[in-house]
Design an enzyme around this catalytic site. Structure first.
Site, mmCIF file in Angstrom:
data_model
loop_
_atom_site.group_PDB
_atom_site.id
_atom_site.type_symbol
_atom_site.label_atom_id
_atom_site.label_comp_id
_atom_site.label_asym_id
_atom_site.label_seq_id
_atom_site.Cartn_x
_atom_site.Cartn_y
_atom_site.Cartn_z
ATOM 1 N N HIS A 137 8.077 10.297 -27.495
ATOM 2 C CA HIS A 137 6.957 10.990 -26.858
ATOM 3 C C HIS A 137 6.993 12.496 -27.140
ATOM 4 C CE1 HIS A 137 3.953 12.151 -23.916
ATOM 5 N NE2 HIS A 137 4.829 12.954 -23.352
ATOM 6 N N GLU A 193 -5.283 17.001 -11.212
ATOM 7 C CA GLU A 193 -5.695 17.350 -12.573
ATOM 8 C C GLU A 193 -7.199 17.518 -12.738
ATOM 9 O OE1 GLU A 193 -5.175 15.533 -16.982
ATOM 10 O OE2 GLU A 193 -3.430 15.324 -15.699
ATOM 11 N N LYS A 222 2.304 11.694 -10.890
ATOM 12 C CA LYS A 222 1.596 10.794 -11.805
ATOM 13 C C LYS A 222 2.432 9.537 -12.023
ATOM 14 C CE LYS A 222 -1.238 13.777 -14.757
ATOM 15 N NZ LYS A 222 -1.452 14.200 -16.164
ATOM 16 N N ASN A 271 -1.259 19.296 -20.455
ATOM 17 C CA ASN A 271 -1.602 18.355 -21.524
ATOM 18 C C ASN A 271 -1.638 19.012 -22.896
ATOM 19 O OD1 ASN A 271 -1.994 16.032 -19.839
ATOM 20 N ND2 ASN A 271 -3.925 16.930 -19.161
ATOM 21 N N HIS A 321 -0.867 16.951 -25.899
ATOM 22 C CA HIS A 321 -0.851 15.543 -25.531
ATOM 23 C C HIS A 321 -2.053 14.755 -26.053
ATOM 24 C CE1 HIS A 321 2.456 16.731 -23.037
ATOM 25 N NE2 HIS A 321 2.613 15.508 -22.578
ATOM 26 N N GLU A 347 8.761 19.248 -24.092
ATOM 27 C CA GLU A 347 7.945 19.440 -22.884
ATOM 28 C C GLU A 347 8.166 20.827 -22.290
ATOM 29 O OE1 GLU A 347 5.549 17.668 -21.786
ATOM 30 O OE2 GLU A 347 5.811 15.690 -22.663
ATOM 31 N N ARG A 381 0.811 -1.225 0.000
ATOM 32 C CA ARG A 381 0.000 0.000 0.000
ATOM 33 C C ARG A 381 0.849 1.282 0.000
ATOM 34 N NH1 ARG A 381 -3.306 -3.005 3.850
ATOM 35 N NH2 ARG A 381 -5.138 -3.816 2.766
ATOM 36 N N HIS A 410 -0.643 11.755 -27.804
ATOM 37 C CA HIS A 410 -0.855 10.394 -27.316
ATOM 38 C C HIS A 410 -1.567 9.531 -28.358
ATOM 39 C CE1 HIS A 410 -0.446 11.116 -22.687
ATOM 40 N NE2 HIS A 410 0.715 11.010 -23.297
ATOM 41 N N LYS A 442 5.824 23.957 -13.632
ATOM 42 C CA LYS A 442 5.119 22.733 -13.239
ATOM 43 C C LYS A 442 4.825 22.721 -11.744
ATOM 44 C CE LYS A 442 4.428 17.917 -13.916
ATOM 45 N NZ LYS A 442 4.696 16.703 -14.681
ATOM 46 N N ARG A 499 -4.280 22.024 -13.941
ATOM 47 C CA ARG A 499 -3.211 21.100 -14.325
ATOM 48 C C ARG A 499 -3.402 20.568 -15.733
ATOM 49 N NH1 ARG A 499 -0.385 16.455 -10.529
ATOM 50 N NH2 ARG A 499 0.933 15.546 -12.133
#
Length: 332
Positions: free
Chosen positions: A252, A224, A135, A232, A235, A177, A113, A239, A214, A228
């Site tokens: 990427h 997000e 993330k 993206n 993205h 980025e 956990r 993606h 960031k 936030r």
């Protein structure tokens, strides 16, 4: 420089220092059992430098590439932790790029956990973006980051010197980025990159300024739900390009760079195109609207029949737009 990050339920520091890897024991608590996760593309000396400073170290190497962010590797690493009797007081250290950081963080979030997770990013992309914010994720059925959790590291250590072993293509892909964040939030940084005559010489400034953006965003919106989403930019379509598999060798950052062009005004598109060309980055693809749309429907930013997109009509400013999913076809 130390950049403190304050999330909803966790505080941690980002250490930005040249040669920090050589003195890693000064920045991370390694007086415990440590699993160092790395990949075959990362110089072995980096993980060895961390292992030498740990009380008890195990190095686990995965194949380089996005395909390693899989349930198969997730399970194998959990098995390895169990077989070597790792406890809740032990730690996982990610030593690599975004793939290693995502996978290591997700394993750390689930094992018992949650155990201590440190991130030592070794690519520009991971240093300025994926290493902070919490993330973590793996891929499933060809869809990027579809299974994951928010799990912040206990510390991040960024050493510009590890970037000397990156090839130019990887370095420039990571720079996208930063261009992304500068496009939405910092015109001065955008111009700094545009006017840079020696990228490596300017990297520390670029890394620090990108991390400041960031930091502000993830502190305001750790999960997000609102602002936030600006991270993206590029993205949604980027993606989709990656997930399609049609451009098998695309990185990427390269995909995100192409994705930004779809969500920009003509003026901004021209500015970004010039930067992409300056750093020998791709500026187009041969995917049809239907091919892109198929994968956009699986985007995590989709909510029912709607999807959030980030639009940039002026460098340094952005708009978050919630549109009907079918309306995204207009942008394609």
């Amino acid at each position: 420089m130390i950049l403190p990050i304050t999330m909803k339920d966790k505080k941690y520091d980002v250490v930005i220092k040249q040669h920090a890897l050589k003195e890693i024991e000064q920045h991370l608590d390694l007086n415990k059992k440590v699993l160092i996760l790395t990949d075959s593309g990362v110089p072995t000396i980096y993980s060895q430098m961390i292992a030498e400073k740990a009380k008890e170290a195990y190095i686990y190497t995965i194949p380089q590439g996005e395909a390693s962010k899989s349930f198969e590797n997730f399970e194998k690493i959990l098995d390895y932790l169990i077989d070597h009797s790792f406890s809740r007081t032990d730690a996982i250290v990610a030593c690599g790029g975004g793939v290693v950081g995502d996978l290591a963080g997700f394993v750390a979030s689930t094992y018992m956990r949650g155990i201590t997770f440190y991130n030592v990013p070794t690519t520009l992309l991971s240093q300025v973006d994926s290493s902070i914010g919490g993330k973590t994720a793996i891929d499933k059925n060809g869809v990027k980051n579809i299974v994951g959790a928010f799990y912040a590291p206990s510390k991040v250590v960024i050493d510009k010197e590890v970037l000397t072993t990156l090839d130019k293509r990887q370095l420039h892909s990571g720079l996208v980025e930063v261009i992304k964040m500068a496009s939405t939030s910092n015109k001065e940084l955008f111009d700094f990159i545009k006017n840079s005559k020696d990228l490596f010489e300017d990297l520390e400034t670029i890394i620090i300024e990108a991390l400041k953006i960031k930091k502000e965003v993830v502190e305001l919106d750790p999960e997000e739900k609102n602002i936030r989403k600006i991270l993206n930019f590029g993205h949604t379509i980027g993606h989709a390009i990656e997930s399609s598999g049609m451009l098998k060798d695309i990185l990427h950052g390269e995909a995100v760079g192409i994705g930004m062009l779809y969500m920009s005004s003509d003026e901004v598109k021209e500015e970004i195109l010039n930067l992409l060309n300056k750093y020998d980055l791709p500026t187009g693809n041969n995917l049809s609207k239907d091919q892109l749309f198929k994968y956009i429907t699986l985007d995590k930013k989709r909510s029912g029949d709607y999807i959030s997109i980030i639009r940039v009509d002026e460098i340094g400013k952005y708009e978050i737009k919630k549109i009907l999913l079918n309306d995204i076809l207009e942008y394609l």
